[in-house]
Design a protein around this motif. Sequence first.
Motif, short mmCIF file in Angstrom:
data_model
loop_
_atom_site.label_atom_id
_atom_site.label_comp_id
_atom_site.label_asym_id
_atom_site.label_seq_id
_atom_site.Cartn_x
_atom_site.Cartn_y
_atom_site.Cartn_z
N THR A 75 0.74 -1.03 -0.10
CA THR A 75 0.13 -0.19 -0.35
C THR A 75 0.85 1.56 -0.13
O THR A 75 1.65 1.18 0.91
CB THR A 75 -0.28 0.24 1.00
OG1 THR A 75 -1.90 -0.87 1.56
CG2 THR A 75 -1.89 1.19 1.56
N CYS A 76 1.09 2.53 -0.53
CA CYS A 76 1.70 3.26 -1.35
C CYS A 76 0.97 4.44 0.79
O CYS A 76 0.23 4.21 0.61
CB CYS A 76 0.74 4.60 -1.56
SG CYS A 76 1.65 5.71 -2.70
N ASP A 77 2.36 4.24 0.72
CA ASP A 77 2.78 5.41 2.00
C ASP A 77 1.78 6.54 1.83
O ASP A 77 1.42 7.58 2.92
CB ASP A 77 4.04 5.51 2.07
CG ASP A 77 4.86 4.22 2.80
OD1 ASP A 77 4.27 3.25 3.31
OD2 ASP A 77 6.06 4.37 3.19
N ALA A 82 -3.46 0.74 -3.43
CA ALA A 82 -2.40 -0.71 -3.65
C ALA A 82 -1.01 -0.67 -4.04
O ALA A 82 -1.83 0.55 -5.84
CB ALA A 82 -2.87 -2.16 -4.18
N ILE A 83 -0.25 -0.88 -4.19
CA ILE A 83 0.64 -0.69 -5.62
C ILE A 83 0.82 -1.80 -5.87
O ILE A 83 0.72 -2.87 -6.05
CB ILE A 83 2.71 -0.59 -4.77
CG1 ILE A 83 2.28 0.69 -3.68
CG2 ILE A 83 3.42 -0.13 -5.76
CD1 ILE A 83 3.56 0.16 -2.45
N PHE A 96 5.74 3.56 -2.14
CA PHE A 96 5.64 4.28 -2.29
C PHE A 96 4.59 4.11 -4.20
O PHE A 96 5.63 3.23 -5.06
CB PHE A 96 5.40 5.71 -3.75
CG PHE A 96 6.08 6.54 -2.10
CD1 PHE A 96 5.05 7.38 -1.57
CD2 PHE A 96 7.64 6.81 -1.37
CE1 PHE A 96 5.54 7.67 -0.15
CE2 PHE A 96 7.93 6.95 -0.68
CZ PHE A 96 6.87 8.20 0.46
N CYS A 97 3.68 4.09 -4.65
CA CYS A 97 3.12 3.83 -6.48
C CYS A 97 3.99 5.44 -7.17
O CYS A 97 4.72 5.71 -7.04
CB CYS A 97 1.43 4.31 -6.37
SG CYS A 97 0.65 6.16 -6.26
N GLN A 102 6.64 9.07 -8.59
CA GLN A 102 6.85 11.16 -9.30
C GLN A 102 6.92 12.57 -8.80
O GLN A 102 7.94 13.26 -8.52
CB GLN A 102 5.94 10.37 -10.82
CG GLN A 102 6.82 9.71 -11.30
CD GLN A 102 6.70 9.70 -13.06
OE1 GLN A 102 5.11 9.45 -13.14
NE2 GLN A 102 6.48 8.52 -13.71
N ARG A 103 5.60 12.84 -7.81
CA ARG A 103 5.94 13.78 -7.38
C ARG A 103 6.42 14.18 -6.28
O ARG A 103 6.79 15.48 -5.69
CB ARG A 103 4.09 13.31 -6.63
CG ARG A 103 3.24 13.98 -7.70
CD ARG A 103 1.73 14.20 -7.39
NE ARG A 103 1.15 13.16 -6.77
CZ ARG A 103 0.57 11.82 -7.12
NH1 ARG A 103 0.10 12.25 -8.62
NH2 ARG A 103 0.01 10.62 -6.81
N ALA A 104 7.06 13.48 -5.62
CA ALA A 104 8.22 13.47 -4.30
C ALA A 104 10.13 14.13 -5.20
O ALA A 104 10.82 14.63 -5.08
CB ALA A 104 8.35 12.15 -3.76
#
Length: 105
Positions: A75-77, A82-83, A96-97, A102-104
Amino acid sequence: MTTDLGTTTQRLTKHEARRRLEHERNSRLAQLRAIEESAPLADEDLQAAQTAAIRRVLDEIDAAGRRLADGSYGTCDNCQTAIPVERLEILPYVRFCVGCQQRAS
């Protein structure tokens, strides 16, 4: 009881996730040993950087093991979705998914 992880038709069982995490851990430990063995020949700054990077991945692997134990593995933090299992097969310790990663970055 088998718990399935992931969202596609393929499923990653807890056993398979644990096996993949163990494989990643063993691979990183082998890399550390190789770095230590090459110490007399290696650039100290490069060796320190490589060692630090491998230790960060080992920390991520340990954290993934804890998520597996507490039921939050896969599960994405960030967004709690769900990843995808394909991502977990490639990077079994990922938190993370793809979108959140990508956003991070």
